[in-house]
Motif scaffolding. Structure first.
Motif, PDB file in Angstrom:
ATOM      1  N   LEU A 141       0.820  -1.210   0.000  1.00  0.00           N
ATOM      2  CA  LEU A 141       0.000   0.000   0.000  1.00  0.00           C
ATOM      3  C   LEU A 141       0.854   1.260   0.000  1.00  0.00           C
ATOM      4  N   ASN A 142       1.970   1.202   0.698  1.00  0.00           N
ATOM      5  CA  ASN A 142       2.873   2.350   0.760  1.00  0.00           C
ATOM      6  C   ASN A 142       3.403   2.687  -0.634  1.00  0.00           C
ATOM      7  N   MET A 143       3.826   1.656  -1.378  1.00  0.00           N
ATOM      8  CA  MET A 143       4.340   1.892  -2.723  1.00  0.00           C
ATOM      9  C   MET A 143       3.232   2.283  -3.697  1.00  0.00           C
ATOM     10  N   LEU A 144       2.023   1.765  -3.465  1.00  0.00           N
ATOM     11  CA  LEU A 144       0.882   2.167  -4.286  1.00  0.00           C
ATOM     12  C   LEU A 144       0.615   3.664  -4.120  1.00  0.00           C
ATOM     13  N   VAL A 145       0.605   4.116  -2.868  1.00  0.00           N
ATOM     14  CA  VAL A 145       0.386   5.548  -2.599  1.00  0.00           C
ATOM     15  C   VAL A 145       1.497   6.380  -3.224  1.00  0.00           C
ATOM     16  N   LEU A 146       2.733   5.911  -3.096  1.00  0.00           N
ATOM     17  CA  LEU A 146       3.863   6.636  -3.675  1.00  0.00           C
ATOM     18  C   LEU A 146       3.731   6.733  -5.195  1.00  0.00           C
ATOM     19  N   GLY A 147       3.436   5.611  -5.846  1.00  0.00           N
ATOM     20  CA  GLY A 147       3.320   5.613  -7.299  1.00  0.00           C
ATOM     21  C   GLY A 147       2.200   6.506  -7.795  1.00  0.00           C
ATOM     22  N   VAL A 148       1.043   6.413  -7.150  1.00  0.00           N
ATOM     23  CA  VAL A 148      -0.107   7.247  -7.532  1.00  0.00           C
ATOM     24  C   VAL A 148       0.213   8.722  -7.349  1.00  0.00           C
ATOM     25  N   SER A 149       0.851   9.041  -6.230  1.00  0.00           N
ATOM     26  CA  SER A 149       1.157  10.443  -5.914  1.00  0.00           C
ATOM     27  C   SER A 149       2.142  11.034  -6.917  1.00  0.00           C
ATOM     28  N   ILE A 150       3.191  10.282  -7.223  1.00  0.00           N
ATOM     29  CA  ILE A 150       4.178  10.771  -8.181  1.00  0.00           C
ATOM     30  C   ILE A 150       3.540  10.967  -9.554  1.00  0.00           C
ATOM     31  N   TRP A 151       2.634  10.047  -9.925  1.00  0.00           N
ATOM     32  CA  TRP A 151       1.933  10.177 -11.208  1.00  0.00           C
ATOM     33  C   TRP A 151       1.155  11.486 -11.267  1.00  0.00           C
ATOM     34  N   VAL A 152       0.362  11.760 -10.221  1.00  0.00           N
ATOM     35  CA  VAL A 152      -0.457  12.981 -10.211  1.00  0.00           C
ATOM     36  C   VAL A 152       0.424  14.224 -10.197  1.00  0.00           C
ATOM     37  N   ILE A 153       1.508  14.195  -9.423  1.00  0.00           N
ATOM     38  CA  ILE A 153       2.412  15.348  -9.352  1.00  0.00           C
ATOM     39  C   ILE A 153       3.050  15.613 -10.713  1.00  0.00           C
ATOM     40  N   LEU A 154       3.495  14.548 -11.385  1.00  0.00           N
ATOM     41  CA  LEU A 154       4.100  14.711 -12.702  1.00  0.00           C
ATOM     42  C   LEU A 154       3.082  15.244 -13.716  1.00  0.00           C
ATOM     43  N   GLU A 155       1.858  14.717 -13.658  1.00  0.00           N
ATOM     44  CA  GLU A 155       0.797  15.237 -14.533  1.00  0.00           C
ATOM     45  C   GLU A 155       0.559  16.717 -14.236  1.00  0.00           C
ATOM     46  N   GLY A 156       0.597  17.059 -12.937  1.00  0.00           N
ATOM     47  CA  GLY A 156       0.404  18.448 -12.547  1.00  0.00           C
ATOM     48  C   GLY A 156       1.503  19.351 -13.073  1.00  0.00           C
ATOM     49  N   LEU A 157       2.743  18.865 -13.027  1.00  0.00           N
ATOM     50  CA  LEU A 157       3.866  19.650 -13.525  1.00  0.00           C
ATOM     51  C   LEU A 157       3.764  19.859 -15.038  1.00  0.00           C
ATOM     52  N   VAL A 158       3.382  18.800 -15.751  1.00  0.00           N
ATOM     53  CA  VAL A 158       3.214  18.926 -17.205  1.00  0.00           C
ATOM     54  C   VAL A 158       2.147  19.960 -17.511  1.00  0.00           C
ATOM     55  N   ARG A 159       1.034  19.870 -16.802  1.00  0.00           N
ATOM     56  CA  ARG A 159      -0.051  20.820 -17.031  1.00  0.00           C
ATOM     57  C   ARG A 159       0.369  22.238 -16.645  1.00  0.00           C
ATOM     58  N   PHE A 160       1.115  22.345 -15.569  1.00  0.00           N
ATOM     59  CA  PHE A 160       1.576  23.661 -15.095  1.00  0.00           C
ATOM     60  C   PHE A 160       2.410  24.365 -16.172  1.00  0.00           C
ATOM     61  N   PHE A 161       3.354  23.653 -16.737  1.00  0.00           N
ATOM     62  CA  PHE A 161       4.250  24.280 -17.717  1.00  0.00           C
ATOM     63  C   PHE A 161       3.590  24.499 -19.084  1.00  0.00           C
ATOM     64  N   LYS A 162       2.443  23.844 -19.306  1.00  0.00           N
ATOM     65  CA  LYS A 162       1.704  24.086 -20.545  1.00  0.00           C
ATOM     66  C   LYS A 162       0.718  25.240 -20.416  1.00  0.00           C
ATOM     67  N   THR A 163       0.540  25.717 -19.171  1.00  0.00           N
ATOM     68  CA  THR A 163      -0.447  26.770 -18.901  1.00  0.00           C
ATOM     69  C   THR A 163       0.222  28.131 -18.930  1.00  0.00           C
ATOM     70  N   ASP A 164      -0.378  29.079 -19.645  1.00  0.00           N
ATOM     71  CA  ASP A 164       0.214  30.416 -19.758  1.00  0.00           C
ATOM     72  C   ASP A 164      -0.677  31.520 -19.214  1.00  0.00           C
ATOM     73  N   GLY A 165      -1.808  31.152 -18.584  1.00  0.00           N
ATOM     74  CA  GLY A 165      -2.687  32.161 -18.010  1.00  0.00           C
ATOM     75  C   GLY A 165      -3.803  32.604 -18.930  1.00  0.00           C
ATOM     76  N   SER A 166      -3.813  32.105 -20.174  1.00  0.00           N
ATOM     77  CA  SER A 166      -4.832  32.539 -21.128  1.00  0.00           C
ATOM     78  C   SER A 166      -6.179  31.872 -20.895  1.00  0.00           C
ATOM     79  N   GLU A 167      -6.212  30.878 -19.964  1.00  0.00           N
ATOM     80  CA  GLU A 167      -7.446  30.145 -19.730  1.00  0.00           C
ATOM     81  C   GLU A 167      -8.240  30.710 -18.556  1.00  0.00           C
ATOM     82  N   ALA A 168      -7.842  31.857 -18.057  1.00  0.00           N
ATOM     83  CA  ALA A 168      -8.437  32.385 -16.834  1.00  0.00           C
ATOM     84  C   ALA A 168      -9.948  32.520 -16.922  1.00  0.00           C
TER      85      ALA A 168
END
Length: 579
Positions: free
Chosen positions: A547-574
């Motif tokens: 369960l510990n590794m499951l939580v770690l894997g899921v969390s890293i996945w969401v964080i990485l997705e968040g980072l990708v989305r963050f750097f693709k966002t330029d504020g034009s979607e406000a």
């Protein structure tokens, strides 16, 4: 150090930062508007979506996020010294926790009252919904199961608390009827209900209820069954019938408990002996304890920042706040009120316990000797009963200095802790029902899970399976309890990541207020997860390792997705966010 001085500095700090930082975030960062229709108004149904006065919904929100979290965390973390615990509570709550709670609330309100899983899928990517749900569901499952045990333990330790805790239910339902059906003044009648509840507290001190073993089932198991049944009933009732009025009473109970402790601090401080912080300021390497960093930031969750708060903000609270302008008081103010409670917990367990402590063999100790005996090692201080006892005894000692009998003071604090734990338990059950409904909304099972009785029954059944997985004592959730701290804090980091992406869409550098806390908390929690993995491996505990590794894997996945989305966002979607 003088406990009174430390307490006053913290209190003034919370007030100042609410007025300065909190209002700045509300006005300049999130641009709160009273003209935006809240979900409670748009989808009002009398059950879950109910526009509510901010004072009443504040009571629900605070008592739901508080539970025993802001008590047990500081009560164990003080073993590293009261100073690092207070620094984390103070700065963590202002800069991280309040931003997290308020951010989750306002994002949910701007997305039809939907949960964090839903708006994370919107702002980051649809793929994150199921991954986010894994963390959310595990967090809620542990909370629902473990808080039943928490209350059962409190009932066993303080049998005088049983009667008043259960009598609060009909008192609250009567209050709800009078407010919503008869239109009486809510403040006046809630104060009357509070007085009536305290009458039951006095009665409870003379009529303690201590369950025996029944049919081979110990008291903890019996109470857990009763509490799970209660959670099912309470979480399916309209919020106006029990949830709101009970939590309104509990918010008053909080004011009374805090006032008693504060007055107790003053009384003890001006007595002949004074009130000193007898615990060491810093104790970096207590016997058997893990390293202070990163585990301080995992151990103290609710008093500084907690992922569960986002589930309350986006689960029940966002469906009841009547306007965006009320959300700052409820979300940001609620977190700082919880930090105030945690500050008093630190005073109770680092100073109040020194006023008098009785050991198991009957020896009466005071001062540093009292604290050292209770916190002799990590193992001695880490038990559930030990955490609660440290606070209740310390707080009762301070209250006793103003003239209340010690047994009454113990009953007041025992009822206080049990009432808040009960609130958290049935709120978590209701939120788990919402989460299951949302998860299955686009599947062939949507009809079943749209039925509140079926989805609630599933949530309670799963919590019961976990609670009784170890046998009739109802303590099965303790097997997953070591995971809870990291699961809870990584959830907070993920929510802050979503808030950061949302603020990036709005343009400018506003995202820094959530982005930096997200980075810090994710780093500390992932560090702790790796350390825990080694501990679980050394004990050959495959369940926790998996369960510990499951939580770690899921969390890293969401964080990485968040980072990708963050750097693709330029504020034009406000403008697309409708706020």
């Amino acid at each position: 150090m003088d406990a009174l001085f430390m307490m006053l500095i913290a209190f003034f700090g919370y007030l100042i930062m609410y007025r300065l930082y909190g209002r700045y975030i509300g006005k300049k960062i999130f641009a709160l508007s009273g003209d935006t229709k809240a979900p409670s108004v748009e989808f009002e149904d009398g059950y879950d979506f109910v526009p509510t006065k901010k004072e009443i919904i504040f009571g629900h929100h605070f008592t739901s996020i508080a539970g025993t979290g802001p008590i047990v965390g500081p009560a164990i973390a003080v073993i590293w010294g009261w100073l690092p615990a207070m620094i984390w509570i103070f700065f963590g709550s202002i800069i991280m926790g309040a931003v997290h709670d308020f951010g989750a609330l306002i994002l949910s309100m701007r997305n039809q009252g939907k949960s964090v899983s839903e708006f994370t899928a919107k702002y980051i990517s649809p793929r994150t919904k199921i991954f986010f749900f894994v963390v959310v569901f595990l967090d809620l499952l542990i909370i629902t199961a473990i808080f039943g045990l928490v209350i059962a333990v409190i009932f066993h330790m303080y049998p005088a608390s049983v009667l008043p805790v259960w009598l609060e239910v009909p008192i609250a339902m009567g209050l709800g009827y009078m407010i919503y059906k008869k239109g009486v003044n809510s403040l006046t009648w809630s104060i009357g209900a509070l007085i009536l509840m305290y009458v039951t507290v006095v009665i409870g001190t003379y009529v303690p209820i201590d369950l025996p073993t029944i049919g081979g089932m110990p008291a903890t198991g019996t109470w857990t069954l009763v509490l799970l049944a209660y959670a099912f009933i309470a979480s399916t009732l309209p919020v106006t019938l029990l949830l709101q009025p009970r939590d309104f009473i509990n918010s008053h109970q909080l004011v009374v408990a805090l006032a008693l402790m504060v007055v107790g601090v003053f009384a003890a401080s001006f007595s002949s002996g004074g009130l000193e912080m007898v615990a060491p300021a810093v104790q970096a390497h207590p016997d058997g304890a893990p390293s202070m960093i990163p585990f301080l930031f995992i151990t103290i969750a609710c008093g500084a920042i907690s992922g569960f708060h986002s589930l309350v903000s986006s689960g029940t609270t966002s469906k009841q706040v009547r306007s965006e302008e009320d959300s700052l008081f409820v979300g940001y103010g609620g977190m700082l009120t919880e930090a105030t409670l945690s500050t008093l917990v630190i005073v109770a367990v680092a100073a109040g316990i020194g006023l008098g402590y009785t050991t198991k063999d009957g020896a009466a100790l005071t001062g540093l000797a009292a604290w050292t005996t209770h916190y002799s090692s990590w193992a001695a201080a880490a038990g559930l009963g030990s955490k609660v006892a440290a606070f209740v005894v310390g707080a009762a000692n301070m209250i006793e200095t103003i003239g209340l009998p010690h047994n009454v003071a113990l009953a007041i604090m025992g009822v206080f802790v049990a009432s808040f734990a009960g609130t958290t338990m049935d709120t978590a059950t209701r939120i788990e029902r919402y989460a299951l409904t949302e998860l299955f909304s686009s599947t062939p099972l949507s009809g079943l899970f749209n039925n509140k009785f079926f989805s609630t029954a599933v949530a309670v059944f799963l919590a019961g399976c976990l609670a009784f997985s170890s046998g009739a004592n109802g303590k099965g959730a303790l097997a997953l309890w070591p995971l809870f701290g990291c699961v809870n804090q990584i959830l907070a980091a993920l929510v802050l990541t979503t808030v950061t992406v949302y603020l990036k869409r709005r343009g400018g550098l506003a995202w820094l207020i959530s982005g930096l806390p997200a980075l810090f908390l994710a780093s500390m929690t992932i560090w702790a997860i790796f350390i825990n993995q080694g501990i679980y491996a050394a004990k050959d505990n495959m369940l926790l390792m998996t369960l510990n590794m499951l939580v770690l894997g899921v969390s890293i996945w969401v964080i990485l997705e968040g980072l990708v989305r963050f750097f693709k966002t330029d504020g034009s979607e406000a403008m697309r966010d409708a706020g």
